[in-house]
Design a protein around this motif. Sequence first.
Motif, PDB file in Angstrom:
ATOM      1  N   THR A   1     -29.939  36.115  15.526  1.00  0.00           N
ATOM      2  CA  THR A   1     -28.477  36.048  15.546  1.00  0.00           C
ATOM      3  C   THR A   1     -27.932  37.034  16.583  1.00  0.00           C
ATOM      4  OG1 THR A   1     -28.395  37.631  13.710  1.00  0.00           O
ATOM      5  CG2 THR A   1     -28.264  35.297  13.162  1.00  0.00           C
TER       6      THR A   1
ATOM      7  N   SER B   1     -24.146  38.127  18.976  1.00  0.00           N
ATOM      8  CA  SER B   1     -22.691  38.052  19.044  1.00  0.00           C
ATOM      9  C   SER B   1     -22.277  38.096  20.509  1.00  0.00           C
ATOM     10  CB  SER B   1     -22.046  39.227  18.289  1.00  0.00           C
ATOM     11  OG  SER B   1     -20.638  39.162  18.386  1.00  0.00           O
TER      12      SER B   1
ATOM     13  N   GLY C   1     -17.206  37.704  20.227  1.00  0.00           N
ATOM     14  CA  GLY C   1     -16.696  37.333  18.915  1.00  0.00           C
ATOM     15  C   GLY C   1     -17.307  36.059  18.363  1.00  0.00           C
TER      16      GLY C   1
ATOM     17  N   ALA D   1     -20.444  33.937  16.912  1.00  0.00           N
ATOM     18  CA  ALA D   1     -21.768  34.088  16.308  1.00  0.00           C
ATOM     19  C   ALA D   1     -22.702  33.082  16.967  1.00  0.00           C
ATOM     20  CB  ALA D   1     -21.705  33.848  14.806  1.00  0.00           C
TER      21      ALA D   1
END
Length: 491
Positions: free
Chosen positions: A274, A276, A279, A281
């Motif tokens: 994961t 970023s 902003g 994901a």
Amino acid sequence: MRHVHFPAQRVASSALGSAVPARRLGDKARWYLPAAVSADFLGAAVPVGLVFSAAQQVRPFSCALAAAVAWTGVQALRRRYSARALGESRGVLPVVHDWLILIGVLAVARVVTDEATPRLSALGALLPALLITVACHKLTYRHLSAARREAQAVSRVLVVGEPDAAEDVIGHLAARTDHPYVVVGVVPVGAGALTSGVPVAARLDTGMPQAPNGDSAAVLGAVRSHNADLVLVAPGARIAGERLRRIAWALHDAGLELAVFPGLVEVSVKRLETLSAGGLAVLRVAPPVSRGVQTLLKSALDRVGAAAGLLLLSPFFLGIVLAIRFGSRGPAFYRQRRIGRDGVPFVMWKFRTMVVDADARKAELAGHNENDGLMFKMRRDPRVTRVGRLLRRTSMDELPQLVNVLTGEMSLVGPRPPLPEEVAKYDEVELRRLTVRPGMTGLWQISGRSDLSWDETIQLDLQYVDNWSFTSDVDVMGRTLRAVVDGRGAY
């Protein structure tokens, strides 16, 4: 393109959302926790106590208690006793990892306390803890798998998404029983027919609702009416961004869980990361392992394992050769042209299990094929000899393939090596299974062998190709022994 899928085994029904609720994920059998703790505690305490007493260690009871507390402590810190972890499939390697942590902890304690038991004796005393924990895990896993086939010890799921996307998710979950999810309701976004039979709990408009909390109220109402534990969103153009964000706020404020299906199928979580970005994901999918240390380790394991196997099994090979020659006329070994990595043909070796004219008689038996795909499989094939039936049942007919492994044409673990006539009919999806070396064993062998459908076989092979790792190979080899002893699908 041929679509790879499993035949439906678990289908959600309206009964699951009505007066008779399924047992929840946290409602696993009550004996799982005491059984796991007792097995870990006694599995460490008893062998250590006995070995240390035999070695005339001055504090055998204290050492046994310390080992038992350390082992259960490691398991507790690793969250092996949590409701989510108990009974779930995690293979042998995670238990070995925990056991190595135990060895490290006790090695430090040994130095601090100046304990003087011989190292090999101490290590041998701790080995039963590993074996007993694995056995207990297998027991609970088999019990939990049987319970889930009856829709027990499950998590009740409400699917939210555009009709086609929601149907895909429902179909995939219904086709498998190796997960805790049972879909009890669906909230489609926009118009569209639903054919899965899952109750429609609510329906969202295609655009943003005029009322700020319109979507949230509808989803929360559906969760309550169907007694759901989890909301699973299949994102699309109509359910993403700000709209999904507001639904997430409402669910989390109500203490409910939200999960988002990213559209990926059969991708190991080890390949996911994961991130970023501004902003957003972002889910990064790492490419399959194709080079580096792990591939070198795999090659070394293949060559060393094959050489050791041929050396140790050579007397056994002689006995099999004699049994085959006395059992029926013809050579003891059978050579067959197969297709290897990148479509390169090679000659695969096996012990002969059929009569000498078996290949010539295959055409006349074509109408009796029990496989639904390109492979020919027949449960009671008349061409198989009496000795051959035993060899197939125990998979001993595959042992000469150690020669193919030693020469680099095959691997110990990999997809099943196909025949040229099968490969000639492959589509672009099935051809992907040829990007790695074929194996003596693999996911297909530990999952049912000839009992699997063609689509199941291809799905398992593609899963291996995309998610291969050295540790997964070791795990498959460990599970192969059980599959051979079980004999399911071997004919």
